[in-house]
Motif scaffolding. Structure first.
Motif, PDB file in Angstrom:
ATOM      1  N   GLU A  90       0.896  -1.155  -0.140  1.00  0.00           N
ATOM      2  CA  GLU A  90       0.066  -0.007  -0.120  1.00  0.00           C
ATOM      3  C   GLU A  90       0.903   1.273  -0.129  1.00  0.00           C
ATOM      4  OE1 GLU A  90      -3.311   0.046  -0.640  1.00  0.00           O
ATOM      5  OE2 GLU A  90      -2.958  -2.248  -0.782  1.00  0.00           O
ATOM      6  N   ALA A  91       1.878   1.204   0.562  1.00  0.00           N
ATOM      7  CA  ALA A  91       2.752   2.515   0.596  1.00  0.00           C
ATOM      8  C   ALA A  91       3.612   2.517  -0.825  1.00  0.00           C
ATOM      9  CB  ALA A  91       4.046   2.271   1.637  1.00  0.00           C
ATOM     10  N   LEU A  92       3.674   1.499  -1.393  1.00  0.00           N
ATOM     11  CA  LEU A  92       4.105   1.688  -2.755  1.00  0.00           C
ATOM     12  C   LEU A  92       3.097   2.207  -3.733  1.00  0.00           C
ATOM     13  CD1 LEU A  92       6.219   0.745  -5.260  1.00  0.00           C
ATOM     14  CD2 LEU A  92       5.009  -1.371  -5.250  1.00  0.00           C
ATOM     15  N   ALA A  93       1.888   1.790  -3.522  1.00  0.00           N
ATOM     16  CA  ALA A  93       0.873   2.257  -4.320  1.00  0.00           C
ATOM     17  C   ALA A  93       0.803   3.823  -4.229  1.00  0.00           C
ATOM     18  CB  ALA A  93      -0.555   1.851  -3.941  1.00  0.00           C
ATOM     19  N   ARG A  94       0.776   4.035  -3.069  1.00  0.00           N
ATOM     20  CA  ARG A  94       0.796   5.711  -2.657  1.00  0.00           C
ATOM     21  C   ARG A  94       1.900   6.319  -3.389  1.00  0.00           C
ATOM     22  NH1 ARG A  94      -0.770   3.497   2.730  1.00  0.00           N
ATOM     23  NH2 ARG A  94       1.129   3.969   3.365  1.00  0.00           N
ATOM     24  N   LEU A  95       2.916   5.856  -3.305  1.00  0.00           N
ATOM     25  CA  LEU A  95       4.303   6.536  -4.133  1.00  0.00           C
ATOM     26  C   LEU A  95       3.873   6.609  -5.539  1.00  0.00           C
ATOM     27  CD1 LEU A  95       7.460   4.755  -2.316  1.00  0.00           C
ATOM     28  CD2 LEU A  95       6.825   7.339  -2.366  1.00  0.00           C
ATOM     29  N   ALA A  96       3.270   5.704  -6.086  1.00  0.00           N
ATOM     30  CA  ALA A  96       3.140   5.386  -7.443  1.00  0.00           C
ATOM     31  C   ALA A  96       2.040   6.085  -8.221  1.00  0.00           C
ATOM     32  CB  ALA A  96       3.123   3.841  -7.913  1.00  0.00           C
ATOM     33  N   GLU A  97       1.199   6.558  -7.094  1.00  0.00           N
ATOM     34  CA  GLU A  97      -0.078   7.190  -7.480  1.00  0.00           C
ATOM     35  C   GLU A  97       0.007   8.520  -8.607  1.00  0.00           C
ATOM     36  OE1 GLU A  97      -3.597   7.280  -8.230  1.00  0.00           O
ATOM     37  OE2 GLU A  97      -3.225   5.814  -6.715  1.00  0.00           O
ATOM     38  N   ASN A 117       2.650  -6.195  -4.559  1.00  0.00           N
ATOM     39  CA  ASN A 117       3.145  -4.793  -5.111  1.00  0.00           C
ATOM     40  C   ASN A 117       2.338  -4.732  -6.484  1.00  0.00           C
ATOM     41  OD1 ASN A 117       4.699  -4.584  -2.841  1.00  0.00           O
ATOM     42  ND2 ASN A 117       6.623  -5.160  -3.859  1.00  0.00           N
ATOM     43  N   LEU A 118       2.519  -5.982  -7.464  1.00  0.00           N
ATOM     44  CA  LEU A 118       1.976  -5.471  -8.751  1.00  0.00           C
ATOM     45  C   LEU A 118       0.276  -5.434  -8.546  1.00  0.00           C
ATOM     46  CD1 LEU A 118       2.718  -7.553 -11.792  1.00  0.00           C
ATOM     47  CD2 LEU A 118       0.247  -6.987 -11.145  1.00  0.00           C
ATOM     48  N   THR A 124      -3.644   1.811  -9.349  1.00  0.00           N
ATOM     49  CA  THR A 124      -3.084   3.072  -9.649  1.00  0.00           C
ATOM     50  C   THR A 124      -3.632   3.550 -11.077  1.00  0.00           C
ATOM     51  OG1 THR A 124      -0.910   2.940 -10.526  1.00  0.00           O
ATOM     52  CG2 THR A 124      -1.112   2.811  -7.795  1.00  0.00           C
ATOM     53  N   GLY A 125      -3.341   4.694 -11.474  1.00  0.00           N
ATOM     54  CA  GLY A 125      -3.441   5.082 -12.842  1.00  0.00           C
ATOM     55  C   GLY A 125      -2.483   4.762 -13.884  1.00  0.00           C
ATOM     56  N   ALA A 126      -1.385   4.358 -13.166  1.00  0.00           N
ATOM     57  CA  ALA A 126       0.127   4.451 -14.044  1.00  0.00           C
ATOM     58  C   ALA A 126      -0.129   3.111 -15.034  1.00  0.00           C
ATOM     59  CB  ALA A 126       1.188   3.972 -12.980  1.00  0.00           C
ATOM     60  N   ALA A 127       0.276   3.478 -16.147  1.00  0.00           N
ATOM     61  CA  ALA A 127       0.760   2.300 -17.272  1.00  0.00           C
ATOM     62  C   ALA A 127       1.797   1.522 -16.622  1.00  0.00           C
ATOM     63  CB  ALA A 127       0.932   2.807 -18.525  1.00  0.00           C
ATOM     64  N   LEU A 128       1.538   0.133 -16.525  1.00  0.00           N
ATOM     65  CA  LEU A 128       2.548  -0.706 -15.920  1.00  0.00           C
ATOM     66  C   LEU A 128       3.244  -1.645 -17.010  1.00  0.00           C
ATOM     67  CD1 LEU A 128       0.413  -2.682 -13.100  1.00  0.00           C
ATOM     68  CD2 LEU A 128       1.815  -0.501 -13.164  1.00  0.00           C
ATOM     69  N   VAL A 129       4.378  -1.726 -16.887  1.00  0.00           N
ATOM     70  CA  VAL A 129       5.353  -2.483 -17.658  1.00  0.00           C
ATOM     71  C   VAL A 129       5.755  -3.715 -16.742  1.00  0.00           C
ATOM     72  CG1 VAL A 129       7.323  -2.626 -19.256  1.00  0.00           C
ATOM     73  CG2 VAL A 129       6.141  -0.548 -19.198  1.00  0.00           C
ATOM     74  N   VAL A 130       5.317  -5.027 -17.163  1.00  0.00           N
ATOM     75  CA  VAL A 130       5.472  -6.071 -16.296  1.00  0.00           C
ATOM     76  C   VAL A 130       6.530  -7.052 -16.858  1.00  0.00           C
ATOM     77  CG1 VAL A 130       4.271  -7.874 -15.156  1.00  0.00           C
ATOM     78  CG2 VAL A 130       3.077  -5.903 -15.593  1.00  0.00           C
ATOM     79  N   ASP A 131       7.687  -7.249 -16.248  1.00  0.00           N
ATOM     80  CA  ASP A 131       8.598  -7.963 -17.044  1.00  0.00           C
ATOM     81  C   ASP A 131       9.243  -8.888 -15.816  1.00  0.00           C
ATOM     82  OD1 ASP A 131      10.918  -8.429 -18.835  1.00  0.00           O
ATOM     83  OD2 ASP A 131      12.163  -7.164 -17.600  1.00  0.00           O
ATOM     84  N   ALA A 132      10.234 -10.103 -16.355  1.00  0.00           N
ATOM     85  CA  ALA A 132      10.885 -10.891 -15.649  1.00  0.00           C
ATOM     86  C   ALA A 132      10.042 -11.614 -14.292  1.00  0.00           C
ATOM     87  CB  ALA A 132      12.005 -10.129 -15.028  1.00  0.00           C
ATOM     88  N   ASP A 133      10.674 -11.365 -13.195  1.00  0.00           N
ATOM     89  CA  ASP A 133      10.177 -12.029 -12.152  1.00  0.00           C
ATOM     90  C   ASP A 133       8.578 -12.090 -11.955  1.00  0.00           C
ATOM     91  OD1 ASP A 133      12.660 -13.005 -11.517  1.00  0.00           O
ATOM     92  OD2 ASP A 133      12.791 -11.704  -9.608  1.00  0.00           O
ATOM     93  N   ALA A 134       8.251 -10.825 -12.328  1.00  0.00           N
ATOM     94  CA  ALA A 134       6.727 -10.475 -12.258  1.00  0.00           C
ATOM     95  C   ALA A 134       5.834 -11.246 -13.152  1.00  0.00           C
ATOM     96  CB  ALA A 134       6.376  -8.806 -12.184  1.00  0.00           C
ATOM     97  N   LEU A 135       6.483 -11.892 -14.212  1.00  0.00           N
ATOM     98  CA  LEU A 135       5.846 -12.735 -15.232  1.00  0.00           C
ATOM     99  C   LEU A 135       5.818 -14.160 -14.633  1.00  0.00           C
ATOM    100  CD1 LEU A 135       7.190 -11.273 -18.319  1.00  0.00           C
ATOM    101  CD2 LEU A 135       4.863 -11.057 -17.351  1.00  0.00           C
ATOM    102  N   THR A 136       7.193 -14.552 -14.247  1.00  0.00           N
ATOM    103  CA  THR A 136       7.598 -15.805 -13.778  1.00  0.00           C
ATOM    104  C   THR A 136       6.682 -16.354 -12.633  1.00  0.00           C
ATOM    105  OG1 THR A 136       9.509 -15.793 -14.865  1.00  0.00           O
ATOM    106  CG2 THR A 136       9.328 -17.414 -13.268  1.00  0.00           C
ATOM    107  N   LEU A 137       6.566 -15.317 -11.637  1.00  0.00           N
ATOM    108  CA  LEU A 137       5.604 -15.752 -10.574  1.00  0.00           C
ATOM    109  C   LEU A 137       4.196 -16.030 -10.586  1.00  0.00           C
ATOM    110  CD1 LEU A 137       5.720 -15.223  -7.514  1.00  0.00           C
ATOM    111  CD2 LEU A 137       4.884 -12.772  -7.710  1.00  0.00           C
TER     112      LEU A 137
END
Length: 279
Positions: A90-97, A117-118, A124-137
């Motif tokens: 949730e802290a990450l989401a606040r930073l990314a907002e 985290n993902l 949030t309203g951010a466009a996400l680029v999802v790579d590497a570990d966030a895919l394999t997971l």
């Protein structure tokens, strides 16, 4: 890129005219804000590669979001790239907002923390680029990943990661596989390889034709993720941002040639951009 249904040749194609060149009166916040999520204290290099590439490709402000224990490591190795620490999703989401785009996955760690985290970033309203570990997971649970995505997000798998998310698709050929995957995920898919296929959930696709074997080196994909994020942060449409970044990434690798390591790629980007700049 080679022709396919609804595809176009580049660099003469339509993504070139969509590149986000700065106006005379622009300031850094107008040029877009890119966030990059770092891994733990021994796994920060991938995020730094992505962040530097995003800055080089024109994002006006790039910030690495680092876990509390990793932040001092990241900060000691950064200059123009900014750093913020966070403790929990949730802290990450606040930073990314306030950010326009966020890269998550490079050396992020194969843990539920990355999944959390993902999921938080997906709100949030951010466009996400999802790579590497966030895919394999998400092997065996791909629908959970897709539930967090929308059509402005980009997945950047190599063939191994692609097979984990879309088992059996590659048996139909790379182009059809990427198109089916983009439709299934509801996001842009960049199927990396010597002829990278970029597919949009609306059916558009392109096949890159300027690949180079010098890119077969650790960290090269992290740079590509950062380039896509940097262009998306500047409000370039995600399919165009992915096509542009793939071509520019390959051109940077070709310009450097033998001996290339991933750290060399971001510093080739200015010359690539200069070759495309209409001014």
């Amino acid at each position: 890129m080679a022709h396919g249904a609804n595809s176009s040749l580049i660099p003469e194609g339509d993504w070139v005219s969509a590149l986000p060149w700065p106006a005379a009166d622009v300031h850094k916040h107008h040029r877009g804000r890119l966030g990059v999520v770092s891994g733990g204290p021994l796994s920060t290099g991938a995020a730094r590669l992505a962040a530097r590439a995003g800055l080089r490709v024109g994002a006006g402000l790039v910030k690495i979001f680092a876990p509390v224990d990793a932040a001092p490591v990241v900060a000691a190795a950064c200059e123009a790239v900014m750093v913020a620490d966070f403790n929990g999703a949730e802290a990450l989401a606040r930073l990314a907002e306030p950010f326009d785009a966020v890269v998550i996955g490079p050396a992020a760690g194969l843990s539920e923390t990355t999944a959390q985290n993902l999921a938080a970033l997906g709100r949030t309203g951010a466009a996400l680029v999802v790579d590497a570990d966030a895919l394999t997971l998400f092997k065996g649970r791909a629908e959970e990943l897709f539930d967090h995505l929308d059509r402005d997000d980009v997945l950047t798998p190599h063939e191994g990661e692609f097979e984990r998310l879309f088992p059996g698709f590659l048996s139909q050929g790379r182009e059809r596989a990427a198109r089916l995957a983009a439709e299934r995920a509801g996001a842009v898919v960049v199927l990396k390889g010597p002829a990278t296929v970029i597919a949009s959930p609306d059916g558009r696709y392109s096949v890159n034709d300027n690949g180079t074997p010098w890119l077969a080196t650790a960290g090269s994909g992290d740079v590509l993720a950062g380039m896509i994020g940097g262009l998306a942060a500047q409000h370039m449409e995600s399919f165009d941002a992915a096509r542009a970044a793939v071509w520019m990434h390959a051109d940077a690798g070709r310009r450097f040639g033998p001996g290339l390591i991933a750290e060399d790629l971001p510093d080739q980007i200015p010359a690539v951009l200069a070759g495309l700049w209409p001014g």
